[in-house]
Write an enzyme that holds these catalytic residues in place. Structure first.
Site, mmCIF file in Angstrom:
data_model
loop_
_atom_site.group_PDB
_atom_site.id
_atom_site.type_symbol
_atom_site.label_atom_id
_atom_site.label_comp_id
_atom_site.label_asym_id
_atom_site.label_seq_id
_atom_site.Cartn_x
_atom_site.Cartn_y
_atom_site.Cartn_z
ATOM 1 N N LYS A 1 0.948 -1.185 -0.176
ATOM 2 C CA LYS A 1 0.059 0.053 -0.053
ATOM 3 C C LYS A 1 0.945 1.143 -0.155
ATOM 4 O O LYS A 1 1.748 1.291 0.749
ATOM 5 C CB LYS A 1 -0.896 -0.154 1.286
ATOM 6 C CG LYS A 1 -1.625 1.178 1.413
ATOM 7 C CD LYS A 1 -3.126 0.893 0.932
ATOM 8 C CE LYS A 1 -4.005 2.038 0.935
ATOM 9 N NZ LYS A 1 -3.813 2.890 -0.137
ATOM 10 N N LYS B 1 5.563 2.391 8.279
ATOM 11 C CA LYS B 1 4.346 3.162 8.699
ATOM 12 C C LYS B 1 3.062 2.125 8.917
ATOM 13 O O LYS B 1 2.493 2.297 9.901
ATOM 14 C CB LYS B 1 4.272 4.153 7.282
ATOM 15 C CG LYS B 1 3.246 5.279 7.891
ATOM 16 C CD LYS B 1 3.072 6.136 6.514
ATOM 17 C CE LYS B 1 4.349 7.049 6.119
ATOM 18 N NZ LYS B 1 3.874 8.089 5.005
ATOM 19 N N LYS C 1 5.042 2.012 -3.266
ATOM 20 C CA LYS C 1 4.994 3.450 -3.654
ATOM 21 C C LYS C 1 5.304 3.468 -5.013
ATOM 22 O O LYS C 1 5.997 2.766 -5.586
ATOM 23 C CB LYS C 1 6.020 4.196 -3.032
ATOM 24 C CG LYS C 1 5.951 5.728 -3.199
ATOM 25 C CD LYS C 1 4.865 5.954 -1.874
ATOM 26 C CE LYS C 1 5.107 7.706 -1.530
ATOM 27 N NZ LYS C 1 4.431 7.580 -0.250
ATOM 28 N N THR D 1 -3.945 12.784 6.846
ATOM 29 C CA THR D 1 -2.448 13.178 6.964
ATOM 30 C C THR D 1 -2.364 14.264 8.103
ATOM 31 O O THR D 1 -1.434 14.146 8.978
ATOM 32 C CB THR D 1 -1.582 13.257 5.746
ATOM 33 O OG1 THR D 1 -2.034 12.288 4.815
ATOM 34 C CG2 THR D 1 -0.007 13.154 6.139
ATOM 35 N N ASN E 1 -1.393 19.469 0.745
ATOM 36 C CA ASN E 1 -2.423 18.763 1.498
ATOM 37 C C ASN E 1 -2.252 18.249 3.148
ATOM 38 O O ASN E 1 -3.041 18.811 3.894
ATOM 39 C CB ASN E 1 -2.755 17.379 0.855
ATOM 40 C CG ASN E 1 -3.906 16.493 1.790
ATOM 41 O OD1 ASN E 1 -4.910 16.932 1.843
ATOM 42 N ND2 ASN E 1 -3.626 15.200 1.850
#
Ligand code: GLU
Length: 417
Positions: free
Chosen positions: A71, A95, A107, A191, A222
């Site tokens: 992911k 993470k 990624k 986030t 963001n």
């Protein structure tokens, strides 16, 4: 002075090695974890608006899937390179592990400058990229999401293209989608929200009052813009923010909502009413309580870590501090909430989004935010406990918790011999 380690791939290898050694686990674990299990480089031909054909390079890295499907986001940036994408996928493994998510790390990236491309060009590029990596992604294999300079619209094009290829709707392929096609409430803010939750936890354990605490945010995308707003709402004083074009400073505090509106109009925070310009170097050296790096890698280095005056650094970006920078911050008693913890709010709500997609049953914003808060706080405590018990810096503590879980999974699956 030692040579600064700037290649993120070498940085993350070093972080993994330190954790493996400190945990005393099988050395074979490092041999498996020191590189991605799969790395794909693709070329994407795109018809540009002027009729010419331009060929872009894209990447998808899948680091380790011991804990579940891989992911992680997809980044659009002119400077991306293979080692950077590999490193970012490795940070995702830890993470996800740290937060207790049933995922490994992945990624993707495309070397491009989205700011210079039309909407049509971006759509053709995004559709071309997902076609090029379609064989290795999917809701049970590898689930992409937004990252630097990608957004829900780009996720929507990719989900649509993939669904057309497969012949049925596949909303669980990507997270960070628009709400109307299976996005989750709370995802776009997650986030920044996660970063603020752990920064407030850190303030609590240090006995630092949040009311009036001076906050500096590097990067106003963001993550940074939401972190600034939520810090302001929590009663802190946001004194400076910046973006790639410049900075805005007001020692009495600025209004992040007004700065956001100004940026939406002008494309930058620089020149926001009631603020003074500030350079990136001066911003990182400001007298403050909480510093939130929310931009790119390698921002706090041996060159400037000695000037950081914050008591807490909460890393909303991936890899903002080099190992040499880290050592200086730790030596000066600054509490660093490492990226694999402080930037994990996004992927945590991505996980909620994926669960909602698989069940076609959607949650309220209150449920999403309450579960996010619970998971961020639980992970903060696990890291803080390791930090205190083993007397290691917070980053090493976070890696120890995260690596240990991945190693346990690899062990029971029989990967370590
Ligand atoms: N790109 C974000 C990160 O670096 C989110 C990844 C995701 O939601 O899968 O954590």
């Amino acid at each position: 002075m030692t040579q600064e380690t700037l290649n993120p791939f070498h940085i993350v290898q070093r972080q993994i090695k330190e954790a493996v050694d400190a945990l005393g686990v099988e050395p074979a674990a490092y041999e498996i974890l020191k590189q991605p299990m799969r790395f794909l480089e693709v070329s994407i031909p795109v018809r540009m608006d002027d009729g010419s054909l331009k060929v872009f390079t894209g990447y998808r890295s899948q680091h380790n899937d011991a804990l579940g499907p891989t992911k992680g986001g997809i980044r659009y940036h002119p400077g991306v390179f293979a080692d950077e994408v590999k490193a970012l996928s490795m940070w995702m493994t830890f993470k996800c592990s740290l937060l207790g998510l049933p995922y490994g790390g992945g990624k993707g990236a495309i070397a491009c400058n989205p700011k210079e491309m039309s909407k049509g060009e971006l759509e053709r590029l995004s559709r071309g990229f997902i076609r090029a990596i379609a064989q290795i992604v999917g809701p049970e294999k590898d689930i992409p999401a937004p990252d630097v300079y990608t957004n829900p619209q780009i996720m929507a094009w990719m989900v649509d293209e993939f669904s057309q290829l497969r012949g049925y709707n596949n909303f669980g392929l990507m997270t960070g989608k628009p709400l109307i096609i299976g996005g989750s409430v709370g995802r776009s803010e997650a986030t920044g929200r996660g970063c603020v939750i752990v920064a407030l936890e850190a303030a609590r354990v240090l006995g630092l009052p949040v009311q009036g605490a001076r906050v500096v945010v590097q990067g106003f995308g963001n993550a940074g813009s939401v972190a600034a707003r939520l810090m302001h709402e929590a009663g802190a004083r946001v004194i400076a923010v910046n973006d790639s074009k410049g900075g805005a400073y007001n020692p009495d505090g600025l209004d992040p909502v007004a700065v956001n509106e100004y940026k939406a109009r002008t494309g930058t925070v620089k020149g926001a009413p009631g603020t003074r310009d500030i350079s990136n170097a001066d911003l990182l050296a400001l007298e403050c309580d909480i510093l939130i790096p929310a931009a790119l890698e390698n921002q706090i280095t041996s060159q400037n870590a000695g000037q950081v005056k914050a008591k807490i650094v909460s890393e909303a970006a991936n890899g903002p501090t080099t190992p040499e920078g880290d050592e200086i911050l730790a030596g000066r008693g600054i509490l660093v909430i490492p990226d694999i913890l402080a930037s994990a709010g996004g992927v945590t709500v991505s996980y909620f989004e994926w669960v909602q997609n698989l069940q076609s049953f959607y949650w309220t914003e209150e449920e999403v935010n309450a579960r996010l808060e619970q998971m961020m706080k639980r992970s903060f405590s696990a890291v803080y406990r390791m930090h205190q018990e083993k007397k290691v810096p917070m980053r090493q503590a976070a890696f120890m918790v995260a690596v240990d879980r991945v190693v346990q999974a690899m062990r029971v699956r029989g990967w370590l011999g």
